[in-house]
Write a protein that holds these residues in place. Structure first.
Motif, PDB file in Angstrom:
ATOM      1  N   UNK A   2       0.754  -1.148  -0.004  1.00 19.82           N
ATOM      2  CA  UNK A   2      -0.162   0.164  -0.037  1.00 19.82           C
ATOM      3  C   UNK A   2       0.793   1.287   0.022  1.00 19.82           C
ATOM      4  N   UNK A   3       0.181   2.173  -0.227  1.00 21.27           N
ATOM      5  CA  UNK A   3       0.886   3.689  -0.241  1.00 21.27           C
ATOM      6  C   UNK A   3       1.142   4.076   1.278  1.00 21.27           C
ATOM      7  N   UNK A   4       1.883   4.989   1.477  1.00 20.00           N
ATOM      8  CA  UNK A   4       2.157   5.419   2.793  1.00 20.00           C
ATOM      9  C   UNK A   4       0.788   6.006   3.420  1.00 20.00           C
ATOM     10  N   UNK A   5       0.082   6.600   2.785  1.00 21.83           N
ATOM     11  CA  UNK A   5      -1.213   7.222   3.451  1.00 21.83           C
ATOM     12  C   UNK A   5      -2.234   6.297   3.527  1.00 21.83           C
ATOM     13  N   UNK A   7      -1.535   3.336   5.041  1.00 21.88           N
ATOM     14  CA  UNK A   7      -0.779   2.175   6.118  1.00 21.88           C
ATOM     15  C   UNK A   7      -2.215   1.914   7.283  1.00 21.88           C
ATOM     16  N   UNK A   8      -2.153   0.961   7.687  1.00 23.47           N
ATOM     17  CA  UNK A   8      -3.177   0.367   8.567  1.00 23.47           C
ATOM     18  C   UNK A   8      -2.479   0.597  10.125  1.00 23.47           C
ATOM     19  N   UNK A  22       0.788  -1.254   9.305  1.00 24.75           N
ATOM     20  CA  UNK A  22       0.833  -2.240   8.445  1.00 24.75           C
ATOM     21  C   UNK A  22       0.868  -1.793   7.061  1.00 24.75           C
ATOM     22  N   UNK A  23       1.537  -2.217   6.198  1.00 29.75           N
ATOM     23  CA  UNK A  23       1.461  -2.062   4.788  1.00 29.75           C
ATOM     24  C   UNK A  23       1.125  -3.467   4.039  1.00 29.75           C
ATOM     25  N   UNK A  24       0.097  -3.491   3.542  1.00 35.19           N
ATOM     26  CA  UNK A  24      -0.395  -4.850   2.808  1.00 35.19           C
ATOM     27  C   UNK A  24      -1.385  -4.648   1.869  1.00 35.19           C
ATOM     28  N   UNK A  25      -1.611  -5.455   0.859  1.00 31.66           N
ATOM     29  CA  UNK A  25      -2.710  -5.376  -0.017  1.00 31.66           C
ATOM     30  C   UNK A  25      -3.681  -6.471   0.432  1.00 31.66           C
ATOM     31  N   UNK A  26      -3.151  -7.414   1.376  1.00 32.65           N
ATOM     32  CA  UNK A  26      -3.930  -8.636   1.798  1.00 32.65           C
ATOM     33  C   UNK A  26      -4.342  -8.290   3.322  1.00 32.65           C
ATOM     34  N   UNK A  86      -9.818   5.304  15.280  1.00 34.47           N
ATOM     35  CA  UNK A  86      -8.969   6.133  14.377  1.00 34.47           C
ATOM     36  C   UNK A  86      -8.590   5.154  12.928  1.00 34.47           C
ATOM     37  N   UNK A  87      -8.082   3.860  13.422  1.00 32.75           N
ATOM     38  CA  UNK A  87      -7.829   2.919  12.088  1.00 32.75           C
ATOM     39  C   UNK A  87      -8.887   2.641  11.433  1.00 32.75           C
ATOM     40  N   UNK A  88      -9.836   2.175  12.060  1.00 33.70           N
ATOM     41  CA  UNK A  88     -10.980   2.048  11.021  1.00 33.70           C
ATOM     42  C   UNK A  88     -11.854   3.072  10.102  1.00 33.70           C
TER      43      UNK A  88
END
Length: 115
Positions: A2-5, A7-8, A22-26, A86-88
């Protein structure tokens, strides 16, 4: 990835209490599922603490030490819950659906929490 903006924000902190991302496409990866499970536990703890707080606050003879411990627990739980929100919230804005584990529904606070 994923792009920096995109990130989870994870529901735990790293060293020096710095946020972890977390940076993932999955969204079904092991780490994504672990984060989902921890978020669910934290929301459940907040719900249980809210029930307990209602009981303690209803007791006119509640011990000041118990009230202090309750306030400390509520502050800690609120901090964790805000991190989950915030995360969600970020994931909803990005087109994801973070409430899949609740059948597509956002968690609801207990009825007595609203007064």
């Amino acid at each position: 990835m994923t792009h920096h903006d995109e990130l989870r924000l994870l529901p735990w902190s790293g060293s020096d209490e710095k946020p972890c991302y977390l940076s993932t496409d999955n969204n079904d990866s092991h780490l994504s599922r672990l984060a989902d499970a921890i978020e669910s536990v934290e929301l459940e703890v907040a719900t249980e603490l809210t029930h307990y707080a209602a009981e303690v606050l209803a007791d006119q003879e509640a011990d000041p030490t118990e009230l202090r411990l309750l306030a400390t627990g509520l502050a800690h739980s609120l901090s964790k819950t805000l991190r989950v929100a915030h995360s969600r919230g970020r994931r909803v804005r990005e087109g994801g659906h973070p409430f899949a584990e609740q059948g597509g529904q956002a968690p609801r606070p207990p009825a007595e929490a609203s007064g």
